[in-house]
Design an enzyme around this catalytic site. Structure first.
Site, PDB file in Angstrom:
ATOM      1  N   HIS A  48       0.824  -1.208   0.000  1.00 62.66           N
ATOM      2  CA  HIS A  48       0.000   0.000   0.000  1.00 62.66           C
ATOM      3  C   HIS A  48       0.860   1.261   0.000  1.00 62.66           C
ATOM      4  O   HIS A  48       0.524   2.246  -0.653  1.00 62.66           O
ATOM      5  CB  HIS A  48      -0.922  -0.016   1.219  1.00 62.66           C
ATOM      6  CG  HIS A  48      -2.073   0.933   1.116  1.00 62.66           C
ATOM      7  ND1 HIS A  48      -3.184   0.675   0.358  1.00 62.66           N
ATOM      8  CD2 HIS A  48      -2.277   2.150   1.673  1.00 62.66           C
ATOM      9  CE1 HIS A  48      -4.035   1.683   0.451  1.00 62.66           C
ATOM     10  NE2 HIS A  48      -3.503   2.595   1.241  1.00 62.66           N
ATOM     11  N   HIS A  94     -10.486   2.546  -1.039  1.00 57.70           N
ATOM     12  CA  HIS A  94     -10.753   2.176   0.352  1.00 57.70           C
ATOM     13  C   HIS A  94     -11.524   0.855   0.348  1.00 57.70           C
ATOM     14  O   HIS A  94     -12.550   0.707   0.993  1.00 57.70           O
ATOM     15  CB  HIS A  94     -11.516   3.274   1.086  1.00 57.70           C
ATOM     16  CG  HIS A  94     -10.805   3.742   2.320  1.00 57.70           C
ATOM     17  ND1 HIS A  94     -11.428   4.026   3.501  1.00 57.70           N
ATOM     18  CD2 HIS A  94      -9.482   3.950   2.568  1.00 57.70           C
ATOM     19  CE1 HIS A  94     -10.546   4.403   4.416  1.00 57.70           C
ATOM     20  NE2 HIS A  94      -9.354   4.373   3.866  1.00 57.70           N
TER      21      HIS A  94
END
Length: 731
Positions: A48, A94
């Protein structure tokens, strides 16, 4: 400093590090890490934050162009508008938080992307989202859909930023792992962009906004493993849009302040990534005292403070003589601020807890030394069989009347109206929305300072990308450009969100690499720079990856926002089909999936040169006023496009000379080079031929009149019946 510890594989797994990666970190550092350092190393080396599987591939993207003011590497990208202004934009995912807690996962996704924009000194003016769920007739998918849409709407509405566009798609592959991608676009002075820079040694680190809690700890790492739903259920952040509104206004008030050196959002990995990234951009170090960080929970450790992903927080780098003046601005907005450290010259992230040093790690180790993986990818035999399957027998098995086929398609989740979704969003607040959801192929905003039009869109056909990722990635770019052209806009720049499964699996890595290659080739051919983006990997459930979904977000402009068109037919106008290369196909089509239950065959391949010529015709015709409406032919083919134009204009289409039969390829085939337009009736076919030239083929389909859609020899279909089917998907 605290003592190094011996770690088990399970403990390394908790921070998304393999044993080999940890051993590499120890070798580069020259010693074992302690607990705080382990957490920081894991966060910064996670997929990430570190992009260790994707960064070697992202270099394929073109990132420069005459209108680019800021490319990848900052909080958001920026391109030049007219009047000395810039469009600042980015998309973020998300996905993993939204799978666990859909409302807060989606809401905080919106909050995060908004902060990425105003931290660049831009006022956010528009939000978009790209959402993917499992079949909507299943209760859990309805729960996820409802929670996500409510979270997106509540947060954006509370901030006063209109949500003007996007897309919603459905497939069984997203059943356990929905995708929630949020895009934000802002406007800033072109010469006033703010970067996330640490600047000179001695500059002060100011943490502003919400107090720090335990929510979000391990958020970056839990989005970087192949089974994120098995643990880390406490990582979901909780948002407060009203606090974010105050934070936004205070930061924008400081735009141009001589005291502020840089701003950085506290997103993934919280204080760790924000401070490390600011230092890394200027070759500096940072010295942070976590005992100075205001907290909303007792007993928090330095590990928790550094890795918390509590929302509505910003890190500012301030010159020493301006700290009091900057803090006064935040106090005026009723916001708390803490002086938590300073910039140093030694290139080290040093973390203290009062007098005790709890972390000393080189910034280089956390940014430049992140492992990079170039893997071998290959498609699975099962996928190749699906793609190469002869779909002719499947198509021949459909014996429904044409009108019934069309109604079935209009009522399918991927085509039917998403009114239930966008009516929960305030898309007119701010009074700058010219074309909002449901009215056009792209949303259009008026730039208030100049009257210029700024068009925004998000696109991706994940079925195309599943069956052939190269043409699918290329097609996502081409469709976005075509949608901008259908409102009269020219593309300025692109952002993307690359949603894929576990890249350690050869078939997933192949999808990732080929999609990026296709997108890159399309961007180069069409002259579109990629200025920002996000990668979200490990999107899987029950060991099955989601369909590859490389979402494209694009911003374009047209000189005058008042000279734009929507998709609805105008009563009495003539309707034409413009074709700019490529033949329609039923391979990978929505028609094949809905009518036969099969997702197979080769998707359409874009003709990039022909597409560019078609786009020029559309932009010129809309600017000059002879094109009254435009709608691209995409999912569902020509018949669906015509039905959508009739529904939007509340008018039928009378055909006389168009003598189509029941050929499903002609009616429902999909491709990348066709657009339905309506033109003034006084424009003769000779005029039309002269205006289009050899840039596109054209065919007259009929006239917009009456209340029925006529598809050649098929029975006329009342527009009311089309609308009823179209609006039935998400009641």
């Amino acid at each position: 400093m605290s003592t190094p510890v011996t770690l088990t594989d399970a403990e390394l797994r908790e921070v998304a590090l393999s044993r080999q990666e940890y051993d590499l970190g120890v070798r580069l550092l020259g010693r074992e890490t302690n607990r705080v350092e382990l957490g920081i190393l894991g966060a910064m080396w996670s997929e990430h934050c570190g992009y260790k599987n994707s960064r070697p591939l992202l270099g394929m993207f073109p990132t420069e162009g005459p209108e680019v003011l800021q490319g990848p590497g900052e909080n958001a990208g920026a391109v030049r508008l007219g009047g000395g202004l810039a469009a600042v934009f980015k998309v973020e995912s998300h996905n993993h938080p939204s799978a666990i807690e859909p409302y807060q996962g989606a809401a905080t996704g919106v909050g995060g992307i908004v902060r990425d924009i105003f931290t660049m000194g831009a006022r956010p003016v528009a939000l978009l989202n790209s959402l993917r769920f499992g079949p909507p007739d299943e209760p859990n998918n309805r729960r996820l859909l409802s929670g996500v849409v409510r979270g997106v709407g509540d947060y954006g509405n509370s901030l006063g930023i209109p949500t003007v566009g996007g897309e919603v798609g459905f497939s069984a592959s997203y059943r356990g792992n929905p995708l929630v991608n949020a895009m934000c676009v802002g406007v800033a002075p072109a010469d006033g962009l703010v970067r996330g820079l640490a600047g000179e040694p001695g500059n002060v680190l100011l943490l502003v906004g919400a107090d720090t809690g335990r929510d979000g700890i391990h958020g970056a790492t839990f989005a970087s493993v192949d089974d994120p739903h098995a643990s880390h259920k406490g990582v979901i952040q909780v948002g407060n849009p009203f606090l974010e509104k105050l934070l936004m206004e205070a930061c924008l008030e400081l735009l141009g302040s001589p005291h502020v050196v840089g701003m950085q959002d506290l997103g993934a990995a919280g204080l760790t990534s924000s401070s490390v990234e600011c230092a890394g951009r200027t070759g500096s170090g940072v010295d942070i005292d976590v005992s100075r960080v205001s907290r909303r929970e007792t007993g928090m450790t330095p590990y928790e403070v550094m890795l918390s992903e509590s929302q509505e927080r910003m890190l500012l780098v301030v010159r020493p003589d301006g700290v009091d003046a900057v803090r006064e601005v935040f106090e005026k907005w009723d916001l708390h601020s803490d002086v938590i450290g300073q910039v140093t010259a030694d290139g080290t992230l040093r973390v203290r807890d009062g007098v005790e040093v709890v972390c000393e790690l080189p910034i280089r180790l956390l940014i430049e030394d992140v492992p990079r993986y170039t893997r071998e990818g290959k498609p699975s035999a099962q996928l190749l069989e699906r793609r190469e399957r002869d779909i002719t027998p499947l198509a021949a098995s459909v014996d429904l009347p044409v009108e019934e086929q069309l109604l079935r398609l209009l009522a399918s989740p991927n085509i039917g109206s998403k009114r239930w979704v966008w009516e929960q969003y305030d898309h007119t607040i701010g009074t700058s929305t010219v074309l909002g959801p449901g009215s056009a192929d792209a949303a259009l905003m008026r730039v208030r300072q100049t009257g210029e039009g700024m068009a925004v869109v998000m696109d991706c056909n994940s079925r195309y990308c599943l069956l052939d990722p190269y043409s699918g990635g290329m097609g996502a770019v081409v469709e976005a450009v075509r949608n901008l052209a259908c409102v009269g806009a020219k593309p300025l720049g692109l952002t993307n969100c690359l949603n894929f499964g576990n890249p350690e699996k050869p078939e997933v890595y192949w999808h990732l690499k080929e999609s990026i290659r296709g997108m890159s080739d399309a961007c180069r051919a069409l002259g579109i720079p990629v200025v920002s983006g996000n990668v979200s990997l490990y999107n899987e459930s029950e060991d099955e990856a989601v369909n590859p979904t490389p979402v494209v977000g694009m911003v374009g402009s047209l000189p005058d926002a008042s000279k734009s068109v929507g998709i609805g037919f105008k009563e009495g106008s003539d309707v034409y089909l413009l074709s700019g290369g490529g033949q329609p196909t039923l391979g990978a089509s929505e028609w094949l999936a809905v009518l036969t239950g099969e997702e197979a065959g080769m998707p359409p391949m874009p003709d990039l040169d022909a597409a560019a010529r078609l786009h020029d015709v559309l932009r010129t015709g809309i600017r000059d006023g002879w094109i009254q409406s435009a709608h691209d032919v995409s999912e569902g083919g020509l018949a669906v496009a015509l039905a959508e134009c009739c529904i939007a204009g509340d008018v039928g289409l009378a055909t006389s000379e168009w003598s189509t039969g029941a050929d499903p390829v002609e009616l429902f085939g999909e491709g990348h080079g066709r657009v339905v337009i309506s033109v003034h009736a006084q424009v003769s076919e000779e005029d039309l031929a002269a205006r289009i030239g050899d840039s596109a083929r054209w065919e007259r389909l009929g006239r917009a009149e009456g209340k029925h859609l006529m598809l050649g020899k098929a029975a006329p279909i009342p527009v009311s019946s089309l609308s009823e089917a179209y609006e039935s998907v998400l009641p």
